[in-house]
Design an enzyme around this catalytic site. Structure first.
Site, PDB file in Angstrom:
ATOM      1  N   VAL A 133       0.899  -1.391   0.075  1.00  0.00           N
ATOM      2  CA  VAL A 133      -0.150   0.001   0.072  1.00  0.00           C
ATOM      3  C   VAL A 133       0.896   1.268   0.000  1.00  0.00           C
ATOM      4  O   VAL A 133       0.340   2.333  -0.446  1.00  0.00           O
ATOM      5  CB  VAL A 133      -1.125   0.084   1.245  1.00  0.00           C
ATOM      6  CG1 VAL A 133      -2.107  -0.899   1.154  1.00  0.00           C
ATOM      7  CG2 VAL A 133      -0.302   0.014   2.547  1.00  0.00           C
ATOM      8  N   ASN A 159      -7.301  -1.116   5.358  1.00  0.00           N
ATOM      9  CA  ASN A 159      -7.103  -1.870   6.343  1.00  0.00           C
ATOM     10  C   ASN A 159      -5.767  -2.222   6.879  1.00  0.00           C
ATOM     11  O   ASN A 159      -5.432  -2.243   8.056  1.00  0.00           O
ATOM     12  CB  ASN A 159      -8.063  -2.874   6.404  1.00  0.00           C
ATOM     13  CG  ASN A 159      -7.641  -4.233   7.433  1.00  0.00           C
ATOM     14  OD1 ASN A 159      -8.056  -3.912   8.669  1.00  0.00           O
ATOM     15  ND2 ASN A 159      -6.924  -5.160   7.125  1.00  0.00           N
ATOM     16  N   TYR A 215       2.559   5.287  15.140  1.00  0.00           N
ATOM     17  CA  TYR A 215       1.297   4.578  15.027  1.00  0.00           C
ATOM     18  C   TYR A 215       0.169   5.507  15.391  1.00  0.00           C
ATOM     19  O   TYR A 215      -0.864   5.740  14.554  1.00  0.00           O
ATOM     20  CB  TYR A 215       1.166   3.491  15.957  1.00  0.00           C
ATOM     21  CG  TYR A 215       0.154   2.628  15.745  1.00  0.00           C
ATOM     22  CD1 TYR A 215      -0.154   1.569  14.526  1.00  0.00           C
ATOM     23  CD2 TYR A 215      -1.083   2.620  16.631  1.00  0.00           C
ATOM     24  CE1 TYR A 215      -1.253   0.876  14.252  1.00  0.00           C
ATOM     25  CE2 TYR A 215      -2.154   1.626  16.348  1.00  0.00           C
ATOM     26  CZ  TYR A 215      -2.232   0.961  15.390  1.00  0.00           C
ATOM     27  OH  TYR A 215      -3.589   0.168  15.275  1.00  0.00           O
ATOM     28  N   LYS A 270      -2.915   7.134  12.868  1.00  0.00           N
ATOM     29  CA  LYS A 270      -4.026   6.716  13.187  1.00  0.00           C
ATOM     30  C   LYS A 270      -4.880   8.046  13.287  1.00  0.00           C
ATOM     31  O   LYS A 270      -6.316   8.327  12.761  1.00  0.00           O
ATOM     32  CB  LYS A 270      -4.315   5.781  14.324  1.00  0.00           C
ATOM     33  CG  LYS A 270      -3.739   4.454  14.094  1.00  0.00           C
ATOM     34  CD  LYS A 270      -4.396   3.822  12.760  1.00  0.00           C
ATOM     35  CE  LYS A 270      -3.991   2.509  12.476  1.00  0.00           C
ATOM     36  NZ  LYS A 270      -4.473   1.868  11.312  1.00  0.00           N
ATOM     37  N   THR A 326      -5.920 -10.171  17.268  1.00  0.00           N
ATOM     38  CA  THR A 326      -5.430 -10.610  15.843  1.00  0.00           C
ATOM     39  C   THR A 326      -3.955 -11.107  15.896  1.00  0.00           C
ATOM     40  O   THR A 326      -3.368 -10.695  16.903  1.00  0.00           O
ATOM     41  CB  THR A 326      -5.626  -9.549  14.799  1.00  0.00           C
ATOM     42  OG1 THR A 326      -4.694  -8.477  15.173  1.00  0.00           O
ATOM     43  CG2 THR A 326      -7.023  -8.989  14.766  1.00  0.00           C
TER      44      THR A 326
END
Ligand SMILES: NC(=O)c1ccc[n+]([C@@H]2O[C@H](COP(=O)([O-])OP(=O)(O)OC[C@H]3O[C@@H](n4cnc5c(N)ncnc54)[C@H](O)[C@@H]3O)[C@@H](O)[C@H]2O)c1
Length: 237
Positions: A59, A85, A150, A154, A185
């Protein structure tokens, strides 16, 4: 529920975790799912097992995006749903974070989301409209120590979503952000850890996030530029 049968849906990071659950759910609802990932083995095996298409996509690489979107449009038709995602995390405490870690997290999570929206915009317009769901996090709503890149990525996705909703709204394209909390996950395995600070005292499952993404793609027809939180009440404080 609005029918997604026959609608072309690209899911980045679709080989694992939340993306995998979303690919499974959208495929089971009849969408023409494209799993776009860097994990070719896992992604192609999953695609074969659920009747989806696999496409290699980093991506953070705009040329990858251009090639992938052109081949999806040629083979399946114009794109109606994009789930941005794919994401990575890295330890980046402010005082010691490496520039390489900072750049990689921003490139994949934030720039990758921009590249994705830009790459599909013309096709979605040609399809008569569509929905883009960008995966942010509770880390896009509050601060978190130790993962500055991160958190910045976000929060960036959250603002980018609102601007994109304004740019693309005239073409009948809705743009929304989802904000998961602790989801079990491979990126964030529950293991023996207990999630802290939530009202619902358990880990969320990727399938629960997938159901929200399907709702946003298919049924949230009067929502755009807004945030959808799925965090067991973590941010209710
Ligand atoms: N798990 C959580 O608790 C949680 C919470 C909030 C937000 N999120 C976000 O949800 C999204 C999915 O996370 P997950 O927990 O399912 O993680 P995961 O690690 O299980 O899956 C991430 C997928 O992204 C793919 N990927 C990584 N870099 C890529 C790239 N450059 N190009 C294409 N694909 C790439 C990986 O190969 C993998 O298949 C991420 O954006 C993550 O930040 C997760």
């Amino acid at each position: 529920m609005t029918d997604v049968t026959g609608r072309v849906a690209i899911i980045t990071g679709g080989a694992s975790g939340i993306g995998e659950a979303t690919a499974r759910l959208l495929a089971s609802e009849g969408a023409l799912v494209v799993i776009a990932d860097v994990d070719d083995d896992r992604g192609s095996a999953l695609a074969a097992s659920i009747g989806a298409t696999y496409a290699h996509l980093d991506v953070a690489d705009e040329d990858n995006w251009a090639r992938m979107v052109a081949s999806v449009v040629a083979e399946l038709g114009d794109i109606s749903i994009l789930v941005n995602n794919a994401g990575v995390a890295a330890s980046t405490p402010i005082a010691t974070a490496s520039t390489a870690d900072w750049n990689r997290v921003i490139a994949v999570n934030l720039t990758g989301t921009f590249f994705g929206m830009r790459a599909v915009a013309a096709s979605m317009k040609a399809a008569g409209g569509g929905a883009i769901i960008n995966t942010s996090s509770v880390a896009g709503l509050v601060g978190t120590p130790g993962i500055s890149a991160y958190v910045a990525s976000k929060w960036g996705i959250r603002g980018l979503t609102k601007s994109a909703a304004m740019d693309l709204g005239p073409d009948n394209i809705r743009v929304l952000s989802v904000h998961p909390g602790a989801i079990d996950t491979p990126m964030s395995p529950a293991g023996d850890r207990k999630p802290g600070g939530q009202i619902i005292p358990r880990w969320g499952q990727p399938e629960e996030v997938a159901r929200m993404i399907l709702f946003l793609a298919a049924d949230a027809t009067f929502s755009t530029g807004s945030e959808f939180v799925i965090d067991g009440g973590f941010t209710a404080r």
